[in-house]
Design a protein around this motif. Structure first.
Motif, mmCIF file in Angstrom:
data_model
loop_
_atom_site.group_PDB
_atom_site.id
_atom_site.type_symbol
_atom_site.label_atom_id
_atom_site.label_comp_id
_atom_site.label_asym_id
_atom_site.label_seq_id
_atom_site.Cartn_x
_atom_site.Cartn_y
_atom_site.Cartn_z
ATOM 1 N N TRP A 32 87.660 37.115 -25.773
ATOM 2 C CA TRP A 32 86.935 36.861 -27.006
ATOM 3 C C TRP A 32 86.674 38.197 -27.695
ATOM 4 O O TRP A 32 86.636 39.242 -27.051
ATOM 5 N N ALA A 33 86.460 38.159 -29.019
ATOM 6 C CA ALA A 33 86.190 39.390 -29.769
ATOM 7 C C ALA A 33 84.778 39.903 -29.482
ATOM 8 O O ALA A 33 83.874 39.126 -29.149
ATOM 9 N N ASP A 34 84.594 41.208 -29.599
ATOM 10 C CA ASP A 34 83.279 41.856 -29.483
ATOM 11 C C ASP A 34 82.586 41.527 -28.166
ATOM 12 O O ASP A 34 81.386 41.253 -28.133
ATOM 13 N N TYR A 35 83.335 41.582 -27.074
ATOM 14 C CA TYR A 35 82.809 41.081 -25.802
ATOM 15 C C TYR A 35 82.774 42.121 -24.696
ATOM 16 O O TYR A 35 82.259 41.850 -23.623
ATOM 17 N N VAL A 36 83.316 43.322 -24.956
ATOM 18 C CA VAL A 36 83.311 44.402 -23.971
ATOM 19 C C VAL A 36 83.031 45.705 -24.699
ATOM 20 O O VAL A 36 83.603 45.962 -25.762
ATOM 21 N N ASP A 37 82.155 46.505 -24.142
ATOM 22 C CA ASP A 37 81.875 47.826 -24.697
ATOM 23 C C ASP A 37 83.153 48.667 -24.616
ATOM 24 O O ASP A 37 83.731 48.846 -23.543
ATOM 25 N N GLU A 38 83.590 49.171 -25.761
ATOM 26 C CA GLU A 38 84.838 49.953 -25.808
ATOM 27 C C GLU A 38 84.783 51.159 -24.876
ATOM 28 O O GLU A 38 85.792 51.547 -24.292
ATOM 29 N N SER A 39 83.614 51.766 -24.728
ATOM 30 C CA SER A 39 83.513 52.937 -23.853
ATOM 31 C C SER A 39 83.787 52.563 -22.397
ATOM 32 O O SER A 39 84.280 53.391 -21.615
ATOM 33 N N PHE A 56 93.036 38.852 -28.641
ATOM 34 C CA PHE A 56 91.839 38.035 -28.786
ATOM 35 C C PHE A 56 92.148 36.576 -29.081
ATOM 36 O O PHE A 56 93.145 36.262 -29.739
ATOM 37 N N PHE A 57 91.258 35.701 -28.594
ATOM 38 C CA PHE A 57 91.306 34.286 -28.968
ATOM 39 C C PHE A 57 89.926 33.885 -29.474
ATOM 40 O O PHE A 57 88.932 34.582 -29.220
ATOM 41 N N ASP A 58 89.855 32.770 -30.211
ATOM 42 C CA ASP A 58 88.569 32.359 -30.774
ATOM 43 C C ASP A 58 88.070 31.024 -30.240
ATOM 44 O O ASP A 58 87.012 30.543 -30.659
ATOM 45 N N SER A 59 88.825 30.410 -29.326
ATOM 46 C CA SER A 59 88.349 29.178 -28.684
ATOM 47 C C SER A 59 89.088 28.994 -27.367
ATOM 48 O O SER A 59 90.221 29.478 -27.204
ATOM 49 N N ASN A 60 88.456 28.290 -26.447
ATOM 50 C CA ASN A 60 89.111 27.986 -25.176
ATOM 51 C C ASN A 60 90.384 27.200 -25.395
ATOM 52 O O ASN A 60 91.399 27.416 -24.713
ATOM 53 N N GLU A 61 90.330 26.276 -26.359
ATOM 54 C CA GLU A 61 91.483 25.412 -26.594
ATOM 55 C C GLU A 61 92.692 26.189 -27.088
ATOM 56 O O GLU A 61 93.828 25.945 -26.659
#
Length: 347
Positions: A32-39, A56-61
């Motif tokens: 998912w987007a914005d989900y891990v600190d880049e550092s 990136f994906f925006d849904s499980n489906e």
């Protein structure tokens, strides 16, 4: 002539040097987007002398459909637990070698006992948990009732969004009607679909990503969304007076897991990455970044007091009594698919 020979020698030397440099291994993540600190990712790259490549994906489906259709090359995926269980049943995931992931000792045992689907972590390791509720502009909607019924309010006509996710959105309607969001009763799912059709007539669109900048800018006044996403928007746009609400009828709680596809090209590095993400300080940094709760006992004492006291992250027990974990439904998933298709096709 001498100049040509020297230049040619330099070119050959450079070519030989570049060929002799070993190419760094690559770790491909589908997340998912914005989900891990880049550092955190840069630190992993330095530690393991590799390159991390994100998709990136925006849904499980949508993620599931891509993997099911044969997309390959990914080393670690981040599906929600119910979706991971479906993928495991279909042979799409690799069994984990927990000997390569000793930091699973940090995973919150109480979460594994009460909330996890894969309690023994045979094929998945929990990454982050969160809730799904409602974000809204407190300035524009100062007396909003704590209910899913807000999506019918004339004040939000064409300025509200619902998640483009059948389990989340039909699940919200099921909770609104007093049913389980994991219902397998066709009459209940059909009734929920009719409710969502009514909501659909009042909203701007179904949306999984753009609701975040939309509510920040004031384009949307009311959004169905994930707790961490809305908390990030609240933190970055304090003047916008955005608030997160968990409806009184009940709401969904979920966990996104880390899994390794059955055909992962670099499973050893994938195991190392999962182990790295479970380190206490790494888990704490990711919690601070994305405003979700990692079920990682060792990390809890490392996060800020502000985050520990944030009730959108560490949901109080009295609210948790209204929460329900989204679970896999086996063959009954087709009921959700059928009625979701009817919702999407409705005017």
């Amino acid at each position: 002539m001498v100049l040509f020979t020297a230049t040619a020698s330099l070119v050959v030397s450079l070519l030989l040097t570049s060929c002799s440099v070993e190419k760094k291994p690559e770790l491909h993540l589908y997340n998912w987007a914005d989900y891990v600190d880049e550092s955190v990712l840069r630190e992993f790259e330095d530690k393991y002398q590799c390159r991390v490549i994100l998709d990136f994906f925006d849904s499980n489906e949508s993620m599931y459909a891509k993997i099911k259709a044969g997309a390959s090359g990914y080393d670690v995926l981040f599906p929600s637990s119910y979706q991971a269980a479906i993928m495991q049943e279909e042979g799409l995931l690799m069994a984990l070698d927990l000997a390569q992931i000793p930091n699973t000792a940090n995973v919150d045992a109480s979460y594994l006992a009460t909330g996890a689907i894969d309690q023994q972590m045979h094929y998945s390791v929990p990454y982050m948990t969160g809730t799904t509720g409602i974000g809204y502009s407190a300035a524009a909607l100062p007396e909003l009732p704590s209910s899913w019924s807000v999506f019918l309010m004339p004040e939000v006509k064409n300025r509200a969004t619902l998640l483009n996710d059948m389990r989340e959105t039909l699940g919200a309607a099921l909770k609104y009607l007093g049913y389980s969001l994991n219902s397998i009763d066709e009459s209940e799912i059909a009734e929920a679909a009719e409710v969502v059709k009514q909501w659909k007539a009042n909203i701007a669109k179904f949306e999984n990503e753009q609701y975040k900048p939309g509510i920040a800018s004031g384009e949307f006044l009311l959004v169905h969304g994930y707790s961490g996403d809305i908390s990030q928007v609240m933190e970055e746009n304090e003047a916008a007076e955005i608030t997160y609400m968990l409806p009184q009828e009940g709401f969904g709680i979920w966990c996104d897991d880390m899994v390794i596809p059955a055909d992962a090209p670099n499973p050893e590095l994938a195991h190392a990455f999962i182990n790295f993400m479970l380190e206490a300080d790494i888990s704490a940094r990711n919690m601070e970044f994305c405003y979700y709760k990692a079920p990682n006992t060792a990390a809890y004492e490392l996060i800020s007091a502000e985050l520990r006291e944030d009730e959108t992250v560490f949901v109080p027990d009295e609210l948790m009594q209204k929460a329900e974990v989204i679970r896999p439904l086996g063959e009954h998933t087709q009921l959700f698919t059928r009625y979701w298709d009817l919702v999407k096709a409705a005017p």
